[in-house]
Design an enzyme around this catalytic site. Structure first.
Site, PDB file in Angstrom:
ATOM      1  N   GLU A   1       0.867  -1.168   0.000  1.00 37.02           N
ATOM      2  CA  GLU A   1       0.000   0.000   0.000  1.00 37.02           C
ATOM      3  C   GLU A   1       0.909   1.225   0.000  1.00 37.02           C
ATOM      4  O   GLU A   1       1.822   1.307   0.831  1.00 37.02           O
ATOM      5  CB  GLU A   1      -0.883   0.001   1.255  1.00 37.02           C
ATOM      6  CG  GLU A   1      -1.886   1.119   1.196  1.00 37.02           C
ATOM      7  CD  GLU A   1      -2.769   1.263   2.436  1.00 37.02           C
ATOM      8  OE1 GLU A   1      -2.724   0.395   3.333  1.00 37.02           O
ATOM      9  OE2 GLU A   1      -3.495   2.272   2.487  1.00 37.02           O
TER      10      GLU A   1
ATOM     11  N   ARG B   1       5.838 -12.748   9.652  1.00 38.06           N
ATOM     12  CA  ARG B   1       6.479 -11.498   9.277  1.00 38.06           C
ATOM     13  C   ARG B   1       7.852 -11.395   9.935  1.00 38.06           C
ATOM     14  O   ARG B   1       8.125 -12.068  10.926  1.00 38.06           O
ATOM     15  CB  ARG B   1       5.612 -10.297   9.666  1.00 38.06           C
ATOM     16  CG  ARG B   1       5.371 -10.176  11.168  1.00 38.06           C
ATOM     17  CD  ARG B   1       4.244  -9.202  11.481  1.00 38.06           C
ATOM     18  NE  ARG B   1       4.579  -7.844  11.097  1.00 38.06           N
ATOM     19  CZ  ARG B   1       3.949  -7.165  10.133  1.00 38.06           C
ATOM     20  NH1 ARG B   1       2.976  -7.723   9.458  1.00 38.06           N
ATOM     21  NH2 ARG B   1       4.282  -5.934   9.855  1.00 38.06           N
TER      22      ARG B   1
ATOM     23  N   LYS C   1       4.883   0.886   9.633  1.00 40.94           N
ATOM     24  CA  LYS C   1       4.938   2.128   8.862  1.00 40.94           C
ATOM     25  C   LYS C   1       4.401   3.299   9.678  1.00 40.94           C
ATOM     26  O   LYS C   1       4.899   4.404   9.554  1.00 40.94           O
ATOM     27  CB  LYS C   1       4.126   1.977   7.574  1.00 40.94           C
ATOM     28  CG  LYS C   1       4.891   1.268   6.479  1.00 40.94           C
ATOM     29  CD  LYS C   1       4.164   1.348   5.149  1.00 40.94           C
ATOM     30  CE  LYS C   1       3.105   0.274   5.049  1.00 40.94           C
ATOM     31  NZ  LYS C   1       2.615   0.048   3.689  1.00 40.94           N
TER      32      LYS C   1
HETATM   33  P1  ATP Z   1       3.230  -2.375   8.264  1.00 41.84           P
HETATM   34  O1  ATP Z   1       2.405  -3.458   8.909  1.00 41.84           O
HETATM   35  O2  ATP Z   1       4.666  -2.396   8.581  1.00 41.84           O
HETATM   36  O3  ATP Z   1       2.653  -1.018   8.486  1.00 41.84           O
HETATM   37  P2  ATP Z   1       1.924  -3.214   5.926  1.00 41.84           P
HETATM   38  O4  ATP Z   1       1.786  -4.672   6.082  1.00 41.84           O
HETATM   39  O5  ATP Z   1       0.739  -2.405   6.274  1.00 41.84           O
HETATM   40  O6  ATP Z   1       3.169  -2.691   6.719  1.00 41.84           O
HETATM   41  P3  ATP Z   1       1.793  -3.313   3.117  1.00 41.84           P
HETATM   42  O7  ATP Z   1       2.106  -2.234   2.172  1.00 41.84           O
HETATM   43  O8  ATP Z   1       0.397  -3.747   3.236  1.00 41.84           O
HETATM   44  O9  ATP Z   1       2.367  -2.839   4.486  1.00 41.84           O
HETATM   45  O10 ATP Z   1       2.734  -4.560   2.870  1.00 41.84           O
HETATM   46  C1  ATP Z   1       3.021  -5.096   1.626  1.00 41.84           C
HETATM   47  C2  ATP Z   1       3.414  -6.524   1.792  1.00 41.84           C
HETATM   48  O11 ATP Z   1       4.541  -6.625   2.656  1.00 41.84           O
HETATM   49  C3  ATP Z   1       2.320  -7.361   2.399  1.00 41.84           C
HETATM   50  O12 ATP Z   1       2.191  -8.537   1.637  1.00 41.84           O
HETATM   51  C4  ATP Z   1       2.786  -7.656   3.785  1.00 41.84           C
HETATM   52  O13 ATP Z   1       2.318  -8.895   4.197  1.00 41.84           O
HETATM   53  C5  ATP Z   1       4.307  -7.618   3.626  1.00 41.84           C
HETATM   54  N1  ATP Z   1       4.948  -7.231   4.879  1.00 41.84           N
HETATM   55  C6  ATP Z   1       4.704  -6.131   5.615  1.00 41.84           C
HETATM   56  N2  ATP Z   1       5.453  -6.133   6.734  1.00 41.84           N
HETATM   57  C7  ATP Z   1       6.191  -7.265   6.700  1.00 41.84           C
HETATM   58  C8  ATP Z   1       7.147  -7.852   7.582  1.00 41.84           C
HETATM   59  N3  ATP Z   1       7.500  -7.270   8.725  1.00 41.84           N
HETATM   60  N4  ATP Z   1       7.704  -9.039   7.226  1.00 41.84           N
HETATM   61  C9  ATP Z   1       7.361  -9.622   6.072  1.00 41.84           C
HETATM   62  N5  ATP Z   1       6.459  -9.139   5.214  1.00 41.84           N
HETATM   63  C10 ATP Z   1       5.875  -7.973   5.515  1.00 41.84           C
HETATM   64 MG    MG Z   2      -0.024  -4.273   7.788  1.00 41.05          MG
END
Ligand code: ATP
Ligand code: MG
Length: 567
Positions: free
Chosen positions: A35, A267, A277
């Protein structure tokens, strides 16, 4: 040679089985669906390496697709940074290949109408607060809203009015009609569309209703014919909902039609690091760091500016592997990955961070000689260079000690040491100012030891680095340490705010480091090891030909391990 089953991770095992039975016509398609509401962090790197790596390994396709369904938090700046980061990390060029969920909005809207006409979705007039209050408990169902019993035609009319902007934000939503009593709360009539009177970075003012993530996400994967939708564990309980949505749409429910399957993995969590984020944005907004690309940030652009290489990050991701058990990885693993990589590629240079003059009393005044120095002992093809040597040098302040203990193998009166690539010198004393600070160290050299070798078999135990004072270039050097002092700064059990664990010593700026003259031509692409000190790179933002700025990427060894052992 075939790999044994046990050396495959659980996703590779699934994929190999799918290939064996001919599922998806033997096709493998993965994606990374960020996102655009922030910069990518090292957790995203794990997901990118995983998805991109699987596509590569199995001759599949990999799609970079933006999940840009929420214009309230999304910005074009984030889109651009994410593309740059994914290209840097994978080494691939995504020009003309980036997908956007927003490009599917019209198609999604038509499918929403399809659900409404089938009695599977309705317009709800509850506010989000009311919905939350009505959601029930595990053994008490949700309280329904009136729209649930409206006819499909009524709901279609209301939904079209939503799209036409007849309602205000928060007045109406479109909800799926699933199960008010489901033990899985994601299935309790989730919201599919909400009203947001906000322009979108791609669709401008075209829409005032936007799809919810849960409605959109599975559709995006299906549209792109993703075979393995790989995401983190927190989405496990959303999978039944994604499948339910696809079941309602003719195009995907018909027998034999294409269907993606979601798989969840743990994760990445790292010690001494926050990785959400929202929190990273908070650090940026509160100016607790200099920006998303502050070299102390766990963002991909932060690591890049710090001097990390994509190869090191990929090696780290490979080493930690992928599993379904949540765990926290020691940040030392990442730091060691960059050390291993830089040890192979970094050019060796001499730089003095905290200089004091060393005067060689018996060296001829005004003489300069050029001494040969090896660029990289790990790689002979990097060759050698010439380093100027003269009567007055800079050495590190802590390479001299007036009253030194026996085991101090650096300069102290009476002791002989090797100047790297140069000569043996014997310390004769020092000059101090009125406050007692050493302003100059004195020594004599042995001309017979040129190149740092004695001809009579005499040995010295210490070797120190140096820079010729008149030839030195001055640079700013930024030394970074971990951003947080606590191993798990955002422990949910800990009432203290994670920001209270910021390390006050995470950045030390040395204004006047003295470096060997070849570093005047240092480039951003190159990596350097300042001998005995650490790995450095040119700062891509602040360095210029007028003012050189170097970042320390990593110290040579893990200094925390020692501290922790002592403590
Ligand atoms: P955050 O939780 O850190 O705010 P997010 O998951 O909201 O990040 P997205 O842009 O939705 O951010 O993530 C894109 C992809 O990255 C998704 O498929 C998510 O599962 C993966 N992702 C996010 N954080 C991690 C992590 N810590 N380890 C592995 N994959 C991750
Ligand atoms: Mg998330």
């Amino acid at each position: 040679m075939t790999e044994s089953k046990s050396s495959l991770n659980f996703l590779e095992q699934i994929i190999e089985e799918d290939l064996r039975i001919g599922k998806h016509d033997g096709r493998i398609a993965t994606r990374f669906p960020p996102e655009p509401n922030g910069y990518l962090h090292i957790g995203h790197a794990k997901s990118i390496c995983l998805n991109y790596g699987l596509a590569q390994k199995y001759n599949g396709t990999f799609t970079l697709r933006f999940d840009d369904t929420n214009p309230s938090k999304e910005e074009i700046e984030y889109v651009e940074s994410i593309i740059e980061d994914v290209q840097w990390l994978t080494g691939d060029d995504f020009t003309g290949r980036v997908q956007f969920a927003a490009d599917y909005f019209e198609q999604m809207y038509l499918w929403a109408e399809e659900l409404i006409l089938k009695g599977k979705a309705y317009v709800c007039d509850q506010t989000l607060e009311e919905m939350r209050a009505h959601r029930g408990t595990p053994d008490k169902p949700m309280i329904p809203s009136a729209g649930r019993d409206f006819s499909p035609e009524q709901n279609l009319e209301l939904f079209r009015q939503m799209r036409a902007g007849k309602f205000d934000e928060g007045e109406r939503t479109l909800r799926a009609k699933i199960d008010l009593a489901s033990p899985n709360f994601n299935m309790r009539d989730p919201v599919m569309y909400r009203i947001l009177k906000m322009p979108h970075h791609r669709t401008g003012d075209k829409w005032c209703i936007y799809p919810m993530y849960d409605w959109a996400h599975g559709l995006e994967d299906a549209i792109e014919k993703i075979t393995h939708s790989i995401c983190t564990l927190e989405f496990e309980h959303h999978r039944p909902l994604y499948d339910w949505f696809l079941d309602q749409i003719d195009e995907f429910s018909e027998s034999g039609a294409y269907r993606p399957r979601q798989y969840e993995f743990a994760r990445l969590n790292l010690t001494y690091t926050v990785m959400s984020k929202r929190k990273l944005l908070e650090l940026v907004k509160n100016a607790l760091v200099s920006g998303w690309n502050d070299p102390r940030m766990p963002t991909i652009c932060g690591y890049r500016r710090r001097g990390y290489t994509p190869e090191a990050i990929r090696a780290f991701c490979k080493e930690i592997g992928v599993a379904r058990m949540n765990s926290t990885i020691d940040v030392v693993k990442l730091e060691n990955a960059i050390r291993d990589d830089l040890n192979k590629r970094a050019l060796r240079r001499m730089g003095v961070l905290r200089p004091v003059k060393l005067v060689i009393d018996n060296y001829p005044d005004g003489q300069t000689e050029q001494l040969e120095a090896v660029n990289n002992p790990e790689n002979e093809s990097d060759g050698t260079r010439l380093v100027p040597f003269s009567k007055v040098l800079y050495i590190e302040q802590d390479d001299f000690m007036e009253d030194a203990p026996k085991k101090y193998f650096r300069l102290t009166p009476g002791r002989e040491v090797r100047l790297r690539y140069a000569y043996y010198v014997t310390c004769t004393g020092c000059v101090k100012d009125a406050a007692g600070n050493v302003t100059e160290v004195h020594c004599t050299y042995d001309p017979a030891t040129r190149g740092g070798q004695s001809t009579d078999g005499r040995r010295v135990q210490g070797t120190i680095h140096w820079v010729s004072a008149e030839h030195a270039v001055t640079a700013e050097v930024r030394l970074y340490d971990r951003l947080f002092t606590k191993e798990n700064p955002d422990d949910p059990q800990d009432p203290t705010d994670y920001k209270d664990y910021l390390n006050p010593d995470s950045l030390e700026v040395i204004a006047d480091a003295k470096l060997e003259p070849s570093l005047a031509d240092a480039t951003i692409a190159e990596r350097y090891q300042f001998e005995r000190i650490g790995y450095f790179c040119v700062d891509s933002v602040d360095s210029s030909s007028e003012k050189l700025v170097f970042n320390r990427t990593a110290s040579l060894r893990d200094s925390w391990a020692k501290i922790e052992k002592k403590g």
